[in-house]
Every structure is written in C-alpha cells, then in structure tokens.
Scaffold this motif. Structure first.
Motif, PDB file in Angstrom:
ATOM      1  N   GLU A 176       0.934  -1.014   0.126  1.00  3.05           N
ATOM      2  CA  GLU A 176      -0.090  -0.039   0.020  1.00  3.05           C
ATOM      3  C   GLU A 176       1.333   1.199   0.059  1.00  3.05           C
ATOM      4  N   SER A 177       0.506   2.129  -1.237  1.00  9.87           N
ATOM      5  CA  SER A 177       1.316   3.734  -1.318  1.00  9.87           C
ATOM      6  C   SER A 177       2.964   2.573  -1.159  1.00  9.87           C
ATOM      7  N   GLY A 178       3.462   2.338  -1.921  1.00 11.85           N
ATOM      8  CA  GLY A 178       4.821   1.900  -1.751  1.00 11.85           C
ATOM      9  C   GLY A 178       5.399   1.209  -0.234  1.00 11.85           C
ATOM     10  N   GLN A 179       4.548   0.675   0.036  1.00  8.16           N
ATOM     11  CA  GLN A 179       4.635  -0.140   1.436  1.00  8.16           C
ATOM     12  C   GLN A 179       4.621  -1.219   1.935  1.00  8.16           C
ATOM     13  N   LEU A 180       5.061  -2.473   2.122  1.00  5.52           N
ATOM     14  CA  LEU A 180       4.364  -3.434   2.728  1.00  5.52           C
ATOM     15  C   LEU A 180       3.902  -3.581   4.375  1.00  5.52           C
ATOM     16  N   TYR A 181       2.830  -4.134   3.754  1.00  3.01           N
ATOM     17  CA  TYR A 181       1.930  -5.069   4.923  1.00  3.01           C
ATOM     18  C   TYR A 181       1.988  -6.264   5.018  1.00  3.01           C
ATOM     19  N   LEU A 182       1.761  -6.852   6.427  1.00  8.93           N
ATOM     20  CA  LEU A 182       1.459  -7.763   6.658  1.00  8.93           C
ATOM     21  C   LEU A 182      -0.356  -8.230   7.248  1.00  8.93           C
ATOM     22  N   VAL A 183      -1.035  -8.828   6.679  1.00 10.86           N
ATOM     23  CA  VAL A 183      -2.678  -8.304   6.722  1.00 10.86           C
ATOM     24  C   VAL A 183      -2.862  -9.501   7.322  1.00 10.86           C
ATOM     25  N   PRO A 184      -4.366  -9.459   7.811  1.00 10.17           N
ATOM     26  CA  PRO A 184      -4.854 -10.026   8.607  1.00 10.17           C
ATOM     27  C   PRO A 184      -6.129 -10.863   7.411  1.00 10.17           C
ATOM     28  N   LEU A 185      -6.701 -11.645   7.189  1.00 10.83           N
ATOM     29  CA  LEU A 185      -8.339 -12.092   5.899  1.00 10.83           C
ATOM     30  C   LEU A 185      -8.862 -11.755   6.889  1.00 10.83           C
ATOM     31  N   ASN A 186      -9.233 -11.324   8.700  1.00  9.62           N
ATOM     32  CA  ASN A 186     -10.119 -11.338   9.336  1.00  9.62           C
ATOM     33  C   ASN A 186     -10.136  -9.624   9.878  1.00  9.62           C
ATOM     34  N   PRO A 187     -10.901  -8.738   8.743  1.00 11.67           N
ATOM     35  CA  PRO A 187     -10.299  -7.873   8.725  1.00 11.67           C
ATOM     36  C   PRO A 187     -10.721  -7.256  10.442  1.00 11.67           C
ATOM     37  N   THR A 188     -10.904  -8.143  11.621  1.00 13.45           N
ATOM     38  CA  THR A 188     -10.807  -7.371  12.985  1.00 13.45           C
ATOM     39  C   THR A 188      -9.720  -7.000  13.641  1.00 13.45           C
ATOM     40  N   TYR A 189      -8.335  -7.878  12.561  1.00 17.65           N
ATOM     41  CA  TYR A 189      -7.275  -8.448  13.468  1.00 17.65           C
ATOM     42  C   TYR A 189      -6.331  -6.723  12.729  1.00 17.65           C
ATOM     43  N   PRO A 190      -5.690  -6.337  13.871  1.00 16.23           N
ATOM     44  CA  PRO A 190      -4.809  -5.083  12.546  1.00 16.23           C
ATOM     45  C   PRO A 190      -4.323  -5.599  12.063  1.00 16.23           C
ATOM     46  N   LYS A 191      -3.631  -4.528  10.683  1.00 13.23           N
ATOM     47  CA  LYS A 191      -2.306  -5.373   9.896  1.00 13.23           C
ATOM     48  C   LYS A 191      -1.406  -4.246  10.368  1.00 13.23           C
ATOM     49  N   GLN A 192      -0.271  -5.139   9.791  1.00 13.21           N
ATOM     50  CA  GLN A 192       1.252  -4.593  10.674  1.00 13.21           C
ATOM     51  C   GLN A 192       2.569  -4.509   9.723  1.00 13.21           C
ATOM     52  N   LEU A 193       3.082  -3.621  10.076  1.00 12.24           N
ATOM     53  CA  LEU A 193       4.544  -2.487   8.825  1.00 12.24           C
ATOM     54  C   LEU A 193       5.024  -4.065   8.349  1.00 12.24           C
ATOM     55  N   PHE A 194       5.679  -3.920   8.085  1.00 14.96           N
ATOM     56  CA  PHE A 194       5.899  -5.159   7.397  1.00 14.96           C
ATOM     57  C   PHE A 194       7.681  -4.259   7.315  1.00 14.96           C
ATOM     58  N   THR A 195       8.503  -4.365   8.386  1.00 13.86           N
ATOM     59  CA  THR A 195       9.894  -3.987   8.470  1.00 13.86           C
ATOM     60  C   THR A 195      11.921  -4.684   8.442  1.00 13.86           C
ATOM     61  N   ASP A 196      12.469  -4.014   8.355  1.00 15.17           N
ATOM     62  CA  ASP A 196      13.581  -5.226   8.224  1.00 15.17           C
ATOM     63  C   ASP A 196      13.796  -6.055   9.852  1.00 15.17           C
ATOM     64  N   ALA A 197      12.672  -6.167  10.829  1.00 13.66           N
ATOM     65  CA  ALA A 197      12.451  -6.495  11.984  1.00 13.66           C
ATOM     66  C   ALA A 197      12.751  -7.416  11.785  1.00 13.66           C
ATOM     67  N   CYS A 198      11.587  -7.889  10.491  1.00 15.79           N
ATOM     68  CA  CYS A 198      10.716  -9.137   9.819  1.00 15.79           C
ATOM     69  C   CYS A 198      11.260  -9.902   8.710  1.00 15.79           C
ATOM     70  N   ARG A 199      11.060 -11.620   8.802  1.00 19.31           N
ATOM     71  CA  ARG A 199      11.744 -12.084   7.363  1.00 19.31           C
ATOM     72  C   ARG A 199      10.252 -12.837   7.442  1.00 19.31           C
ATOM     73  N   ILE A 200      10.930 -13.330   6.108  1.00 25.19           N
ATOM     74  CA  ILE A 200       9.244 -14.280   5.376  1.00 25.19           C
ATOM     75  C   ILE A 200      10.573 -15.447   5.602  1.00 25.19           C
ATOM     76  N   LEU A 201       9.380 -16.592   6.091  1.00 20.72           N
ATOM     77  CA  LEU A 201      10.340 -17.900   6.315  1.00 20.72           C
ATOM     78  C   LEU A 201       9.801 -18.759   4.957  1.00 20.72           C
ATOM     79  N   GLY A 202       8.130 -18.298   3.921  1.00 18.98           N
ATOM     80  CA  GLY A 202       7.953 -18.808   3.336  1.00 18.98           C
ATOM     81  C   GLY A 202       6.179 -18.485   2.694  1.00 18.98           C
ATOM     82  N   VAL A 203       6.460 -18.869   1.166  1.00 19.37           N
ATOM     83  CA  VAL A 203       4.861 -18.988   0.684  1.00 19.37           C
ATOM     84  C   VAL A 203       4.387 -20.474   1.353  1.00 19.37           C
TER      85      VAL A 203
END
Length: 211
Positions: A176-203
C-alpha cells in the motif's frame, strides 16, 4: 460426500453464514441446500465446487477419483499421479527449522501433488485471524503448505517471523503506497507494517482441510 458436508458446515459456522444466505448466493432455495447438507440428495461435482467457491474455498476442489482394478484391463492406459510428502511442523518449530537448517524432526508427514522448490513443510492453522467473512478464507484446523523457496510477492499468503518473537505468524503480504504490510484476512485484526525486523519463512502454496 461426508467430508464435503463437514467442511461446508464448519465454514458456514466460522463465517456465520446461514442456509438461507448460502442458498441466496447460489440462486436456489434454502430447502435445496438443506437436502444436500442432510444427505437427502447428492449434489453434482459442479454444485459441490460452487458451494466451496461461495464460502471462499475456491482453492479447494471436489474431484471424482476413479481407480482401475488390480488386474489389467485391455485398451485402458494406466496413469500415475506423483505425490510428495512433507513434514508437519508447529509454529515454533517452523522458526527453528529455518534458523538451524536442520533435518526435519517431525514424525508426522502429509502427502500432496505439489512439487516444492525448497524444503517445504505443513503448519496447522490456529485462531481465526485468517478466517474472512467473504472471499478467500482459511479456517482454524486446516493445514497450510509452506515453500521457503517461493518468492514472497505482494498478494501472496506468507508465514513470517518478527525478530523479537519466538513464534511465526500467518498473514497476507500486501503493498500500500509503496509500503509492505502483513495483513490478516479477518478484518477485526490489525495489519502490521513489514519492516527489516521481520523475515519471511516461506510462501503458502496450498491449504487443505483434514478430517
């Protein structure tokens, strides 16, 4: 048929979808849906898959499996479908496996026809953060297949880990607007900004319901 009914009923309960609402989405009567779910009538494969799609389970497919008898049948060609087995891990174990690059310690394995690019593993879904009221939804109790070698592109479902957290998390990677987020499919949960402190373990490449 029993597995399909159990899957449909579980997802209707998770999404709070009534038989009337499902029937309206399908363009049919509530009684017709009730006949299917109570095994008074057997829906066609097309109808079974249409129900799954309306419940956000379009990535699953009901298929008729026809097997040949053991003796050879003249003029019938034998087809072999490849299956691969991958270990079932837990959410803490997934972090450890990716960190240590150790051999799999899981005693349980599950089969799939997906040929992974990396050292894939299954994870059981917990909680309702990825259960959506409509569209794509993955409920608690389902298994997700994670491929560490797949590219984590925006729009993909991923398993990620924060540097200060010992456990992994399951979310959709969105831009969103050039920034990555980790977003739940359930809209009642908050999204989180994806930063260098987070790593992807897999798809996440597959999701399946086990009965």
């Amino acid at each position: 048929m029993d597995n399909w009914i159990a899957l449909v009923k579980a997802n209707m309960k998770d999404r709070k979808v009534t038989q009337d609402e499902l029937a309206e989405r399908l363009g049919m009567s509530q009684g017709g849906v009730g006949h299917w779910l109570n095994k008074r009538r057997v829906p066609s494969l097309a109808d079974m898959n249409r129900v799954l799609a309306e419940l956000g389970l379009g990535y699953l497919e009901v298929a008729l499996e026809i097997r040949e008898r053991e003796e050879e049948v003249p003029g019938v060609e034998t087809h072999y479908n490849p299956y691969f087995r991958y270990p079932v891990s837990d959410w803490k174990g997934a972090c450890e496996l990716r960190e240590e690059r150790a051999t799999y310690r899981a005693a349980r394995f599950e089969l799939t026809d997906y040929h992974a690019e990396g050292e894939a593993f299954w994870l059981p879904v917990t909680g309702d953060a990825m259960t959506a009221p409509s569209g794509l939804s993955i409920s608690a109790g389902m298994l997700i297949l994670v491929d560490p070698a797949k590219a984590a592109e925006p729009g993909k479902l991923v398993v990620a880990q924060w540097a200060d957290h010992p456990h992994a998390t399951f979310r959709q990677l969105l831009e969103e607007s050039g920034q990555l987020y980790l977003v739940p499919l359930n809209p009642t949960y908050p999204k989180q900004l994806f930063t260098d402190a987070c790593r992807i373990l897999g798809v996440v490449v597959q999701a399946t319901a086990k009965f």
